[in-house]
Design an enzyme around this catalytic site. Structure first.
Site: not given
Length: 335
Positions: A102, A105-107, A109-111, A152
């Site tokens: 969390i 910067g690896l997205g 929330s999008a995943a 994202d």
């Protein structure tokens, strides 16, 4: 009925900030994922829980409220938004597994959004449509965040490496680019909205200086597209280093990010730069060689994960009776 859905995280390779002003960007799905298991609730209340994140909440999907049983709320607001729009409010249980850090910067929330939408559509017997999932996931993110990039959710839905053109056309790279990367991240999260406003203010004060910088970042992105197409890993690293210098001039760097950028290069990365808006968050290091060495160096002071780009986007399956719940077993099953 029990449904399993999984979607990858993402990283931005090139184009941060410049993309806001019409320049291209390159982003890609990574082999770190959010996995949702969705089933009918055993009692008359909806539950959202995650052992990985250490929380559990009871959900009121009609009023879009929750009662936190343990942990921190965080990602719950995305789930409530999805359920209020795409669920019939019958009691369900949602279990999230997440190996995407969390705030890295690896997205994440999008995943989570993409995988939850996919699972919910399967649960209700609706057609699995990736274009629809990507569109609706972006709408959910935009509602929750007030400002979200379609990159994202698009990458999380379709997987692979993508190029966003100046005309906002998204194309997927056909090449199988297999170079290894390390993502380094600090405990200080970046604030995308704040950093975008900061760059805009700098540009307004110094238009003749900043506008050429943004256009140059766009040219670097175009060169990076060629490097990826031709599988030129060391050329890609060189372009990352040049790009980082320009991001630094936009004022989005921090002492912590700068330390990781230079430590990664010193440890053998062919190139490294901020990934995302900056002001905190993450850096990405290209490691054709020395991935383990770079990872070890970054984890001495901060946090890091090893990643590779993944062609696998979101998938969804109904869980068959007798199959192991272990995610690795599931991955083998669906492939």
């Amino acid at each position: 009925m029990e449904i399993l859905a999984s979607a990858p995280g993402k990283t931005i390779l090139f184009g941060e900030h410049a993309v806001v002003y019409g320049e291209p960007a390159i982003a890609g799905a990574v082999n770190k994922r959010a996995t949702i298991k969705l089933r009918e609730a055993p009692r008359d209340i909806s539950i959202f829980k995650s052992d990985d994140l250490g929380f559990e909440a009871e959900l009121d999907t009609v009023a879009k409220r929750y009662t936190l049983k343990k942990g921190k709320p965080g990602i719950i607001k995305y789930i409530l938004e999805i359920l209020s729009k795409f669920h019939d409010h019958s009691p369900i249980e949602i279990d999230l597994s997440l190996n995407i850090p969390i705030g890295s910067g690896l997205g994440s929330s999008a995943a989570v959004t993409v995988s939850t939408l996919a699972a919910l559509h399967k649960y209700h017997g609706k057609k699995f449509d990736r274009i629809f999932i990507a569109k609706k996931a972006h709408e959910i993110e935009n509602t929750v965040q007030r400002m979200a990039s379609p990159l994202d959710t698009r990458v999380s839905t379709f997987g692979g490496l993508i190029y966003l053109s100046r005309k906002k056309k998204i194309t997927k790279f056909n090449t199988n680019f297999k170079s290894s990367f390390v993502i380094g991240y600090t405990s200080k999260r970046g604030n995308t909205g704040r950093m975008v406003k900061s760059v805009k203010s700098l540009k307004n004060r110094n238009p003749t200086i900043i506008e050429p910088i943004l256009k140059t970042i766009g040219k670097i992105t175009d060169d990076a597209k060629l490097a990826i197409t031709n599988k030129q890993e060391y050329r890609l690293g060189e372009l990352m280093n040049v790009n980082q210098g320009l991001l630094d001039s936009l004022g989005v760097n921090t002492n912590e990010l700068s330390r990781m950028v230079y430590l990664a290069r010193k440890s053998g990365a062919s190139g490294s730069k901020i990934t995302g808006a900056g002001g905190g968050g993450s850096i990405i290091a290209c490691c054709p060689k020395n991935q383990d060495k770079v990872f070890k160096a970054l984890t001495y002071y901060d946090n890091a994960i090893k990643v590779n780009f993944s062609n696998e986007g979101v998938f969804v399956k109904e869980i068959k009776e007798g199959l192991n719940d272990n995610f690795e077993d599931w991955w083998k099953y669906i492939n």
